[in-house]
Design a protein around this motif. Structure first.
Motif, PDB file in Angstrom:
ATOM      1  N   SER A 129       0.827  -1.022  -0.165  1.00 41.93           N
ATOM      2  CA  SER A 129       0.146  -0.077   0.121  1.00 41.93           C
ATOM      3  C   SER A 129       0.831   1.072  -0.003  1.00 41.93           C
ATOM      4  O   SER A 129       1.819   1.437   0.477  1.00 41.93           O
ATOM      5  CB  SER A 129      -0.990   0.049   1.222  1.00 41.93           C
ATOM      6  N   VAL A 130       0.382   2.387  -0.337  1.00 41.02           N
ATOM      7  CA  VAL A 130       1.136   3.492  -0.544  1.00 41.02           C
ATOM      8  C   VAL A 130       0.419   4.713   0.030  1.00 41.02           C
ATOM      9  O   VAL A 130      -0.787   4.667   0.107  1.00 41.02           O
ATOM     10  CB  VAL A 130       1.589   3.961  -1.909  1.00 41.02           C
ATOM     11  N   VAL A 131       0.912   5.604   0.686  1.00 38.59           N
ATOM     12  CA  VAL A 131       0.401   6.683   1.455  1.00 38.59           C
ATOM     13  C   VAL A 131       0.763   7.985   0.796  1.00 38.59           C
ATOM     14  O   VAL A 131       2.031   8.186   0.510  1.00 38.59           O
ATOM     15  CB  VAL A 131       0.554   6.869   2.953  1.00 38.59           C
ATOM     16  N   LEU A 132      -0.170   8.871   0.472  1.00 41.27           N
ATOM     17  CA  LEU A 132      -0.064  10.403  -0.147  1.00 41.27           C
ATOM     18  C   LEU A 132      -0.284  11.111   0.917  1.00 41.27           C
ATOM     19  O   LEU A 132      -1.484  11.212   1.617  1.00 41.27           O
ATOM     20  CB  LEU A 132      -0.821  10.383  -1.499  1.00 41.27           C
ATOM     21  N   TRP A 133       0.651  12.032   1.192  1.00 43.04           N
ATOM     22  CA  TRP A 133       0.547  12.725   2.438  1.00 43.04           C
ATOM     23  C   TRP A 133      -0.280  14.187   1.961  1.00 43.04           C
ATOM     24  O   TRP A 133      -0.256  14.635   1.066  1.00 43.04           O
ATOM     25  CB  TRP A 133       1.915  13.205   2.916  1.00 43.04           C
ATOM     26  N   GLY A 143       6.536  12.767  -2.355  1.00 47.38           N
ATOM     27  CA  GLY A 143       7.157  12.157  -0.938  1.00 47.38           C
ATOM     28  C   GLY A 143       6.123  11.050  -0.682  1.00 47.38           C
ATOM     29  O   GLY A 143       6.407  10.415   0.594  1.00 47.38           O
ATOM     30  N   ALA A 144       5.532  10.664  -1.491  1.00 50.12           N
ATOM     31  CA  ALA A 144       4.502   9.396  -1.134  1.00 50.12           C
ATOM     32  C   ALA A 144       5.523   8.110  -0.765  1.00 50.12           C
ATOM     33  O   ALA A 144       6.486   8.040  -1.463  1.00 50.12           O
ATOM     34  CB  ALA A 144       3.732   8.972  -2.477  1.00 50.12           C
ATOM     35  N   VAL A 145       4.976   7.488   0.106  1.00 49.85           N
ATOM     36  CA  VAL A 145       5.753   6.367   0.396  1.00 49.85           C
ATOM     37  C   VAL A 145       5.139   4.996   0.507  1.00 49.85           C
ATOM     38  O   VAL A 145       4.034   4.961   0.599  1.00 49.85           O
ATOM     39  CB  VAL A 145       6.540   6.368   1.857  1.00 49.85           C
ATOM     40  N   ALA A 146       5.673   3.971   0.269  1.00 47.23           N
ATOM     41  CA  ALA A 146       5.229   2.401   0.641  1.00 47.23           C
ATOM     42  C   ALA A 146       5.085   2.222   1.773  1.00 47.23           C
ATOM     43  O   ALA A 146       6.144   2.579   2.662  1.00 47.23           O
ATOM     44  CB  ALA A 146       5.935   1.483  -0.302  1.00 47.23           C
ATOM     45  N   LEU A 147       4.045   1.714   2.406  1.00 42.25           N
ATOM     46  CA  LEU A 147       3.827   1.486   3.812  1.00 42.25           C
ATOM     47  C   LEU A 147       4.240   0.026   3.949  1.00 42.25           C
ATOM     48  O   LEU A 147       4.189  -0.735   3.189  1.00 42.25           O
ATOM     49  CB  LEU A 147       2.455   1.451   4.247  1.00 42.25           C
ATOM     50  N   PRO A 148       4.897  -0.492   5.351  1.00 44.45           N
ATOM     51  CA  PRO A 148       5.407  -1.662   5.521  1.00 44.45           C
ATOM     52  C   PRO A 148       4.230  -2.781   5.939  1.00 44.45           C
ATOM     53  O   PRO A 148       4.001  -3.448   6.880  1.00 44.45           O
ATOM     54  CB  PRO A 148       6.166  -1.534   6.807  1.00 44.45           C
TER      55      PRO A 148
END
Length: 475
Positions: A129-133, A143-148
């Motif tokens: 999953s990814v989070v867009l801030w 700056g979006a990142v993949a969640l663990p």
């Protein structure tokens, strides 16, 4: 690609009652009427809406998937400034690929504690999953990142009542051991690190030795200021008991209370007593029966110990005051959302009825609004809407599935929840393009005055087979 409704139904993070106030002169705290946190990516005071379009073609890849964010405004949804995100958007981890179905699952919440709502998106491609801030300009790919976490079910809530939003995800299998049949969930406690996406800490909980969770509902049932979790379970066609997991100062309990088997749900205070009431789609014992059922909504009123198993109410289309008649395949309750539509302080419940026949048109779909009140949820004053309702754009057509997804959220800042309803199989220029409608909340309930409706092209999503509204966020 047409998928069955059962396959399409995805997890929803629902209405979350917040902290409670201390009772003056007493040692115990008393619950206060729940409030609904806005999904507000740019922190401008207007609720925002997220629409998954997992069937969209991206960079030439069919069904790579897309997500559109529609910002709220004084005049309602600001369609003209909608933003679209895909695996090809600069900054978002991964790459668009055929069958990725990015946007199949979405949830929202302020994960990093900066007062801007963040967006979590997953597909069906096995990628994280990814989070867009969120930010003053809204969400973006930078700056979006993949969640663990995996791409399974997820929802956002504050499970230890510390004011930071947490993320719960399903966890199956729970280990690398091929002989480990235990299913479970992982609770990732906030705040999350914006650079890495890592939570403050995590806790894994075994939920079943068979299969699940197949669905997650979040909200504060017990009135203690910490959100609780309800999980649904089953194996193949068989539905098992749902489970209630209490949140608290130390986090989510590792022991659960068994409930009636259900799939989809909402938590909101429908009787104004300060406890969140659990409203679920009661599915009986067989998942495969869902597309053929009339549909039943079950209310389990909240208590300090969780959902009551004795103070309950069953509502169907045959309940007095509820528009329509219960018929095989209606699927009354297949999606649910809670919010205060008329501003009276009681949560109301939007009920999706995607299999409803409108006249002779089968599976055209409708939405029913059930109103809360001092006596709880009932059919009194209930409203029904379809594409054949006067003032609602479009026309009822076979297989549209209007109401397959519903969300109640205040998009225009007037203090009353508005209804977003989707028909992901609505035909536009292409088959299964999908479409969405927003009906305004008002003192008398939902109104078709100043209604907004749109398809994929209006919110910058490639239209062919987009299935816009297959998942809605912003609850």
């Amino acid at each position: 690609m047409r998928r069955t409704l059962v396959t399409a139904l995805a997890v929803t993070a629902l209405v979350t009652p917040l902290a409670l106030a201390s009772a003056a002169g007493t040692a115990a705290a008393a619950p206060v009427p729940p409030r609904v946190p806005l999904t507000d990516f740019n922190h401008d005071g207007y609720g925002d809406l997220v629409l998954g379009a997992p069937g969209a073609t991206v960079s030439g890849h069919p069904s790579a998937g897309a997500v559109s964010v529609v910002y709220g405004a004084k005049g309602g949804p600001d369609i003209a400034h909608a933003k679209v995100f895909t695996r090809s958007t600069a900054g978002i981890p991964g790459a668009a690929a055929e069958g990725g179905y990015f946007g199949e699952r979405v949830t929202t919440g302020d994960l990093d504690g900066d007062s801007y709502t963040d967006l979590v998106v997953a597909g069906l491609d096995g990628k994280p999953s990814v989070v867009l801030w969120g930010s003053p300009t809204g969400v973006g790919g930078a700056g979006a990142v993949a969640l663990p976490t995996s791409t399974g079910m997820f929802a956002v809530g504050d499970f230890n009542g510390d004011g930071h939003r947490d993320l719960v995800t399903d966890d199956y299998p729970r280990s690398d051991d091929p002989d480990d049949d235990n299913a479970g969930m992982t609770v990732s406690y906030g705040p999350f690190d914006r650079a890495s996406g890592k939570p403050a800490h995590q806790d894994s909980i075994v939920t079943s030795q068979t299969f699940g969770p197949g669905d997650i509902v979040v909200g504060d049932v017990t009135g203690d200021g910490a959100d609780d979790i309800v999980t649904s379970h089953g194996f193949e066609e068989t539905a098992y008991a749902s489970k209630f997991w209490k949140g608290g100062k130390t986090g989510v309990s590792h022991t659960a209370k068994a409930l009636t088997s259900s799939f989809r749900g909402a938590i909101g205070d429908v009787d104004g007593d300060g406890y969140g009431d659990l409203v679920v789609h009661d599915i009986g014992s067989n998942y495969e029966d869902i597309p053929y059922e009339k549909g039943t909504v079950l209310v389990m009123y909240g208590t300090a110990d969780g959902p009551s198993t004795t103070r309950t109410k069953v509502i169907t289309q045959d309940t007095s005051g509820v528009p329509g008649v219960g018929e095989s395949g209606d699927m009354f309750g297949s999606d649910l959302s809670a919010g205060d539509v008329n501003g009276d302080g009681y949560a109301d419940i939007a009920v999706g009825v995607p299999g409803e026949a409108i006249g002779s048109v089968k599976d055209a779909g409708s939405v029913v609004l059930l109103k809360g009140g001092r006596g709880g949820l009932s059919g009194t004053g209930a409203q029904a809407f379809s594409q054949s309702t006067a003032g609602v754009p479009g026309a009822s057509e076979k297989g549209d599935g209007f109401g397959q997804q519903v969300v109640l959220q205040d998009l225009d800042g007037d203090g009353k929840a508005d209804l977003a309803a989707a028909a992901p199989l609505e035909d536009g220029t292409y088959a299964d393009s999908g479409a969405a409608w927003v009906l305004r909340g008002a003192t008398g309930g939902l109104t078709t005055r100043s209604i907004t409706s749109f398809g994929p092209a209006a919110v910058h999503v490639p239209e062919k087979n987009a299935q816009l509204g297959q998942e809605l966020g912003g609850r």
